[in-house]
Scaffold this motif. Structure first.
Motif, PDB file in Angstrom:
ATOM      1  N   SER A  77      -4.490  -5.773   5.603  1.00  0.00           N
ATOM      2  CA  SER A  77      -3.376  -5.090   4.922  1.00  0.00           C
ATOM      3  C   SER A  77      -3.644  -3.597   4.803  1.00  0.00           C
ATOM      4  O   SER A  77      -2.706  -2.804   4.650  1.00  0.00           O
ATOM      5  N   ALA A  78      -4.916  -3.215   4.858  1.00  0.00           N
ATOM      6  CA  ALA A  78      -5.249  -1.788   4.800  1.00  0.00           C
ATOM      7  C   ALA A  78      -4.694  -1.092   6.043  1.00  0.00           C
ATOM      8  O   ALA A  78      -4.010  -0.068   5.954  1.00  0.00           O
ATOM      9  N   GLU A  79      -4.941  -1.683   7.211  1.00  0.00           N
ATOM     10  CA  GLU A  79      -4.439  -1.122   8.472  1.00  0.00           C
ATOM     11  C   GLU A  79      -2.908  -1.164   8.498  1.00  0.00           C
ATOM     12  O   GLU A  79      -2.255  -0.213   8.953  1.00  0.00           O
ATOM     13  N   LEU A  80      -2.348  -2.252   7.967  1.00  0.00           N
ATOM     14  CA  LEU A  80      -0.886  -2.384   7.936  1.00  0.00           C
ATOM     15  C   LEU A  80      -0.275  -1.260   7.073  1.00  0.00           C
ATOM     16  O   LEU A  80       0.712  -0.631   7.472  1.00  0.00           O
ATOM     17  N   THR A  81      -0.890  -1.000   5.939  1.00  0.00           N
ATOM     18  CA  THR A  81      -0.403   0.077   5.059  1.00  0.00           C
ATOM     19  C   THR A  81      -0.427   1.407   5.809  1.00  0.00           C
ATOM     20  O   THR A  81       0.524   2.184   5.773  1.00  0.00           O
ATOM     21  N   ARG A  82      -1.514   1.650   6.516  1.00  0.00           N
ATOM     22  CA  ARG A  82      -1.663   2.906   7.263  1.00  0.00           C
ATOM     23  C   ARG A  82      -0.572   3.024   8.334  1.00  0.00           C
ATOM     24  O   ARG A  82       0.063   4.064   8.483  1.00  0.00           O
ATOM     25  N   LEU A  83      -0.321   1.924   9.047  1.00  0.00           N
ATOM     26  CA  LEU A  83       0.694   1.962  10.111  1.00  0.00           C
ATOM     27  C   LEU A  83       2.095   2.201   9.539  1.00  0.00           C
ATOM     28  O   LEU A  83       2.880   2.972  10.089  1.00  0.00           O
ATOM     29  N   LEU A  84       2.399   1.535   8.430  1.00  0.00           N
ATOM     30  CA  LEU A  84       3.729   1.702   7.817  1.00  0.00           C
ATOM     31  C   LEU A  84       3.900   3.141   7.339  1.00  0.00           C
ATOM     32  O   LEU A  84       4.954   3.764   7.535  1.00  0.00           O
ATOM     33  N   LYS A  85       2.845   3.679   6.722  1.00  0.00           N
ATOM     34  CA  LYS A  85       2.893   5.077   6.235  1.00  0.00           C
ATOM     35  C   LYS A  85       3.069   6.043   7.408  1.00  0.00           C
ATOM     36  O   LYS A  85       3.884   6.963   7.357  1.00  0.00           O
ATOM     37  N   ASN A  86       2.300   5.819   8.456  1.00  0.00           N
ATOM     38  CA  ASN A  86       2.394   6.713   9.625  1.00  0.00           C
ATOM     39  C   ASN A  86       3.773   6.680  10.254  1.00  0.00           C
ATOM     40  O   ASN A  86       4.205   7.651  10.870  1.00  0.00           O
ATOM     41  N   ALA A  87       4.450   5.532  10.109  1.00  0.00           N
ATOM     42  CA  ALA A  87       5.800   5.410  10.680  1.00  0.00           C
ATOM     43  C   ALA A  87       6.846   6.021   9.745  1.00  0.00           C
ATOM     44  O   ALA A  87       8.039   5.946  10.028  1.00  0.00           O
ATOM     45  N   GLY A  88       6.402   6.591   8.621  1.00  0.00           N
ATOM     46  CA  GLY A  88       7.328   7.322   7.750  1.00  0.00           C
ATOM     47  C   GLY A  88       7.785   6.556   6.522  1.00  0.00           C
ATOM     48  O   GLY A  88       8.588   7.061   5.731  1.00  0.00           O
ATOM     49  N   ALA A  89       7.289   5.313   6.352  1.00  0.00           N
ATOM     50  CA  ALA A  89       7.743   4.521   5.204  1.00  0.00           C
ATOM     51  C   ALA A  89       7.059   4.974   3.917  1.00  0.00           C
ATOM     52  O   ALA A  89       5.948   5.501   3.946  1.00  0.00           O
ATOM     53  N   ASP A  90       7.758   4.775   2.810  1.00  0.00           N
ATOM     54  CA  ASP A  90       7.161   4.974   1.487  1.00  0.00           C
ATOM     55  C   ASP A  90       6.685   3.584   1.057  1.00  0.00           C
ATOM     56  O   ASP A  90       7.500   2.669   0.903  1.00  0.00           O
ATOM     57  N   VAL A  91       5.367   3.413   0.913  1.00  0.00           N
ATOM     58  CA  VAL A  91       4.820   2.069   0.681  1.00  0.00           C
ATOM     59  C   VAL A  91       4.285   1.950  -0.742  1.00  0.00           C
ATOM     60  O   VAL A  91       3.503   2.797  -1.192  1.00  0.00           O
ATOM     61  N   ARG A  92       4.722   0.911  -1.443  1.00  0.00           N
ATOM     62  CA  ARG A  92       4.146   0.592  -2.751  1.00  0.00           C
ATOM     63  C   ARG A  92       3.518  -0.791  -2.647  1.00  0.00           C
ATOM     64  O   ARG A  92       4.179  -1.734  -2.216  1.00  0.00           O
ATOM     65  N   VAL A  93       2.265  -0.869  -3.020  1.00  0.00           N
ATOM     66  CA  VAL A  93       1.526  -2.130  -2.851  1.00  0.00           C
ATOM     67  C   VAL A  93       1.525  -2.908  -4.161  1.00  0.00           C
ATOM     68  O   VAL A  93       1.270  -2.361  -5.228  1.00  0.00           O
ATOM     69  N   VAL A  94       1.825  -4.207  -4.053  1.00  0.00           N
ATOM     70  CA  VAL A  94       1.727  -5.126  -5.193  1.00  0.00           C
ATOM     71  C   VAL A  94       0.710  -6.189  -4.811  1.00  0.00           C
ATOM     72  O   VAL A  94       0.839  -6.825  -3.751  1.00  0.00           O
ATOM     73  N   MET A  95      -0.327  -6.364  -5.644  1.00  0.00           N
ATOM     74  CA  MET A  95      -1.385  -7.323  -5.308  1.00  0.00           C
ATOM     75  C   MET A  95      -1.407  -8.478  -6.305  1.00  0.00           C
ATOM     76  O   MET A  95      -1.234  -8.262  -7.506  1.00  0.00           O
ATOM     77  N   THR A  96      -1.636  -9.690  -5.795  1.00  0.00           N
ATOM     78  CA  THR A  96      -1.869 -10.805  -6.719  1.00  0.00           C
ATOM     79  C   THR A  96      -3.336 -10.697  -7.180  1.00  0.00           C
ATOM     80  O   THR A  96      -4.166 -10.095  -6.468  1.00  0.00           O
ATOM     81  N   PRO A  97      -3.680 -11.316  -8.330  1.00  0.00           N
ATOM     82  CA  PRO A  97      -5.083 -11.237  -8.782  1.00  0.00           C
ATOM     83  C   PRO A  97      -6.049 -11.741  -7.715  1.00  0.00           C
ATOM     84  O   PRO A  97      -7.092 -11.138  -7.480  1.00  0.00           O
ATOM     85  N   ALA A  98      -5.705 -12.845  -7.017  1.00  0.00           N
ATOM     86  CA  ALA A  98      -6.631 -13.412  -6.023  1.00  0.00           C
ATOM     87  C   ALA A  98      -6.900 -12.438  -4.877  1.00  0.00           C
ATOM     88  O   ALA A  98      -8.007 -12.387  -4.341  1.00  0.00           O
ATOM     89  N   SER A  99      -5.912 -11.629  -4.528  1.00  0.00           N
ATOM     90  CA  SER A  99      -6.093 -10.734  -3.374  1.00  0.00           C
ATOM     91  C   SER A  99      -7.133  -9.653  -3.656  1.00  0.00           C
ATOM     92  O   SER A  99      -7.770  -9.139  -2.740  1.00  0.00           O
ATOM     93  N   THR A 100      -7.325  -9.339  -4.963  1.00  0.00           N
ATOM     94  CA  THR A 100      -8.281  -8.273  -5.298  1.00  0.00           C
ATOM     95  C   THR A 100      -9.725  -8.733  -5.070  1.00  0.00           C
ATOM     96  O   THR A 100     -10.650  -7.938  -5.119  1.00  0.00           O
ATOM     97  N   GLU A 101      -9.906 -10.069  -4.843  1.00  0.00           N
ATOM     98  CA  GLU A 101     -11.237 -10.580  -4.493  1.00  0.00           C
ATOM     99  C   GLU A 101     -11.574 -10.230  -3.039  1.00  0.00           C
ATOM    100  O   GLU A 101     -12.713 -10.274  -2.616  1.00  0.00           O
ATOM    101  N   PHE A 102     -10.553  -9.924  -2.250  1.00  0.00           N
ATOM    102  CA  PHE A 102     -10.750  -9.694  -0.811  1.00  0.00           C
ATOM    103  C   PHE A 102     -10.690  -8.215  -0.435  1.00  0.00           C
ATOM    104  O   PHE A 102     -11.279  -7.800   0.546  1.00  0.00           O
ATOM    105  N   ILE A 103      -9.930  -7.428  -1.202  1.00  0.00           N
ATOM    106  CA  ILE A 103      -9.803  -5.995  -0.894  1.00  0.00           C
ATOM    107  C   ILE A 103      -9.497  -5.271  -2.207  1.00  0.00           C
ATOM    108  O   ILE A 103      -8.792  -5.816  -3.065  1.00  0.00           O
TER     109      ILE A 103
END
Ligand code: PMT
Length: 402
Positions: A22-48
């Motif tokens: 998702s880190a790379e995905l965020t970078r790609l979306l941002k580079n394509a001009g999108a405004d990205v806001r990330v919402v994480m579930t508690p479990a996902s914070t164990e992975f990144i």
């Protein structure tokens, strides 16, 4: 991936090993001009870590539903309304199951319930979990509700298994996300749109005008571009930046707006009149600033302006012509009479007596009126309304074109 320029994407990350992608995905979306806001579930914070996503998205990461500080900033309902698209990547079996059950037990599920933006999920899980009858039933439920699935891919998995369930690669997900914004409905068509107010000069420093901000017309121009059209935007004086990939022609008065509308009209397939054009202009423009005199009452003499949309609707060959009706009372009846009187194919009626919608606001609710139908689109942002309107305009245009 031009189609992501200025798009507001919520990237939901759920708990799974693919969360690192998702880190790379965020970078790609941002580079394509999108405004990205990330919402994480508690479990996902164990992975990144949220910090990684914050640095890459350039925005605070949203983690909790019941957090007074976060709600005071951009709360979950605001986030839900803000989004043009909600993308969940990776989407775990657990998240898919909770969403299918209609649960709102954390920030991400609640946001999905509250949003009217399209939702896309890139599933990621072990192949046996993906094949499981429960997961299949849940994904069927979600797709029947209009939620799109990106993948999953097939191949080697982190656990050593081989089969379906791999999250698609970030580049593929970013491309699929971009493709959601182009319906292609107006590919090959040319659309002219008038927007904003007109200014009718009294003297070198004064004019008659109105409160139109141009937001509705500009949002329509962006939506038409996304539907594949070529767009000429004829804009009165507004403070909005010219939309990308749109030919914007700036004008001041109704007469200038008419001249710009008539230019190259033979190329125009669809004409949308969203501008608030002054019905009258001063009979003469004073050469110098009008001085205050001793009289208590000053008389202004006005002359009727040309009716731009009626002029366009009465040219041959006539483009498919859509007007707006801004009314403060008896909205639908006045709209129907304008539809007929101006020879329009469609009119979009809005109640401008309300201060929270219509003129110079970010939201609106409108009723689309044709000869044979009436449909009300509920209150939402002008951006989202514009997408719905362009969709309806394309449907009606194609019917009429047959
Ligand atoms: O710009 P925003 O702040 O986002 O606000 C959007 C809006 C309220 C201006 C927009 O939604 C809207 O309703 N635009 C039309 C406003 C208007 O002038 O309506 P009207 O009912 O007076 O005119 C009917 C139609 O004739 C309109 O399509 C208008 O563009 C057109 N017209 C009117 C007079 C004229 N001389 N020439 C025209 O083309």
């Amino acid at each position: 991936m031009q189609r992501l320029t200025n798009k507001r994407i919520i990237l939901g990350i759920t708990g799974g090993i693919a969360a690192y992608k998702s880190a790379e995905l965020t970078r790609l979306l941002k580079n394509a001009g999108a405004d990205v806001r990330v919402v994480m579930t508690p479990a996902s914070t164990e992975f990144i870590t949220p910090l990684t996503l914050q640095a890459l998205s350039g925005n605070t990461v949203h983690l909790h539903l019941l957090n007074a500080e976060a709600e005071a900033g951009m709360g979950h309902i605001e986030l839900a309304k803000w989004a043009d698209l909600v993308l969940i990547a990776p989407g775990s079996a657990n998240f898919i199951s909770r969403l299918a059950a209609g649960q709102g037990d954390d920030l991400l599920t609640t946001l999905c319930l509250a949003t009217d933006a399209p939702i896309c999920i890139a599933p990621a899980m072990n192949q046996a979990m993906w094949r499981d009858a429960g997961t299949q039933a849940n994904t069927n439920l979600l797709t029947n509700r209009g939620i799109k699935l990106f993948g999953p891919g097939v191949g080697e998995q982190a656990c050593g298994d081989n089969g379906p369930g791999r999250m698609l690669e970030p580049e593929e997900i970013a491309n699929l996300t971009a493709s959601q914004f182009n319906s292609g409905q107006l590919t090959g068509k040319t659309v002219f749109i008038t927007a904003g107010p007109t200014r009718e000069a009294l003297d070198p420093v004064r004019y008659i005008s109105n409160h139109s901000s141009g937001k509705m017309g500009y949002a329509l121009a962006e939506a038409a571009i996304e539907a594949g059209a070529k767009v000429k935007l004829i804009s009165g004086p507004v403070t909005l930046p010219a939309p990308e990939r749109v030919k914007t022609v700036k004008v001041e008065s109704a007469q200038e707006m008419l001249a710009a509308s008539l230019q190259d009209l033979a190329l125009c397939d669809i004409f949308i009149a969203a501008a608030a054009v002054a019905d009258y202009r001063p009979t003469a423009v004073a050469e110098h600033k009008i001085k205050k005199g001793s009289e208590e009452i000053m008389e202004l003499h006005l002359v009727k302006n040309p009716d731009i949309v009626a002029t366009i609707a009465n040219t041959e060959p006539k483009p498919f012509t859509i007007g707006f009706a801004a009314e403060t009372q008896d909205v639908l009846n006045y709209a129907r009479s304008k539809l007929e009187r101006k020879n329009l194919d469609m009119i979009i009626a809005n109640d401008v007596s309300r201060t929270d919608i219509g003129f110079n606001s970010d939201e609106n609710t409108v009723t689309i009126v044709t000869d044979t139908s009436t449909e009300t689109l509920p209150q939402t942002s002008k951006r989202k309304l514009a997408i719905q309107l362009i969709n309806q305009i394309a449907i009606q245009y194609n019917k009429h074109d047959i």
